[in-house]
Design an enzyme around this catalytic site. Structure first.
Site, short mmCIF file in Angstrom:
data_model
loop_
_atom_site.label_atom_id
_atom_site.label_comp_id
_atom_site.label_asym_id
_atom_site.label_seq_id
_atom_site.Cartn_x
_atom_site.Cartn_y
_atom_site.Cartn_z
N ASP A 259 -32.15 -12.81 55.20
CA ASP A 259 -32.09 -14.22 55.56
C ASP A 259 -33.29 -14.91 54.91
O ASP A 259 -34.00 -14.29 54.10
CB ASP A 259 -32.06 -14.41 57.08
CG ASP A 259 -33.37 -14.05 57.78
OD1 ASP A 259 -34.31 -13.55 57.12
OD2 ASP A 259 -33.46 -14.28 59.00
N HIS B 237 -33.41 12.89 59.93
CA HIS B 237 -32.91 13.24 61.26
C HIS B 237 -31.71 12.42 61.70
O HIS B 237 -30.86 12.93 62.45
CB HIS B 237 -34.00 13.08 62.32
CG HIS B 237 -35.17 13.97 62.10
ND1 HIS B 237 -36.18 14.10 63.02
CD2 HIS B 237 -35.51 14.80 61.08
CE1 HIS B 237 -37.09 14.95 62.57
NE2 HIS B 237 -36.70 15.38 61.39
N HIS C 102 -29.58 18.26 63.57
CA HIS C 102 -29.47 16.80 63.55
C HIS C 102 -28.01 16.35 63.36
O HIS C 102 -27.63 15.27 63.81
CB HIS C 102 -30.36 16.20 62.47
CG HIS C 102 -31.79 16.61 62.62
ND1 HIS C 102 -32.57 16.20 63.68
CD2 HIS C 102 -32.58 17.40 61.86
CE1 HIS C 102 -33.77 16.72 63.57
NE2 HIS C 102 -33.80 17.46 62.47
#
Length: 152
Positions: free
Chosen positions: A11, A101, A136
């Protein structure tokens, strides 16, 4: 890293940092598409977060980078898109962990929170880091199952 395709957006509050990130990517031969904004006139961050998140989800880009004033707004908006794992990172350790992870596919940054030198180091580490899988993988699958639970 040079083979990655990056979806990029911001933005008005993240425009200057996004422009620095574009230059960084260009210098390293990393392909990107700038989804805007293209100046500092006030705009609504969800519009740009959605474009980047949908492009990453669709597989048009390997990963995305979003910038707003704090990084919070674009992170919240991008994470509404199923399959997106947007990570707000203000330090190198978190950037590396978000990839290794959490298999984060979008990095969000706050231009008003982190200086440009650190931001570019965060981008570098995030782009160079890979998902390690293993234990993970189970956790990322659980995140996906939460998304599926609420997709009616």
């Amino acid at each position: 890293m040079g083979g990655l395709k990056i979806a990029l957006g911001s933005d008005h509050g993240g425009f200057e940092l996004k422009e620095k990130i574009k230059k960084y990517l260009e210098e390293r031969g990393i392909s990107y598409h700038d989804f805007g904004t293209y100046n500092q006139e006030s705009v609504d961050y969800p519009d740009f977060a959605l474009q980047v998140a949908e492009a990453v989800r669709a597989g048009q880009y390997d990963r995305g980078i979003l910038v707003c004033g704090t990084g919070i707004g674009v992170s919240i908006a991008a994470n509404k898109v199923p399959g997106v794992r947007a990570a707000l990172c203000h330090d190198v350790f978190s950037a590396k962990a978000s990839r290794e992870h959490n298999d984060a596919n979008i990095l969000t940054l706050g231009q008003r929170v982190v200086g440009p030198g650190l931001a570019l180091e965060i981008v570098r580490v995030w782009l160079e880091s890979e998902f390690t899988g293993g234990r993970h993988e189970r956790r990322v699958r659980k995140i996906t199952s939460i998304e599926q639970k609420y997709n009616l």
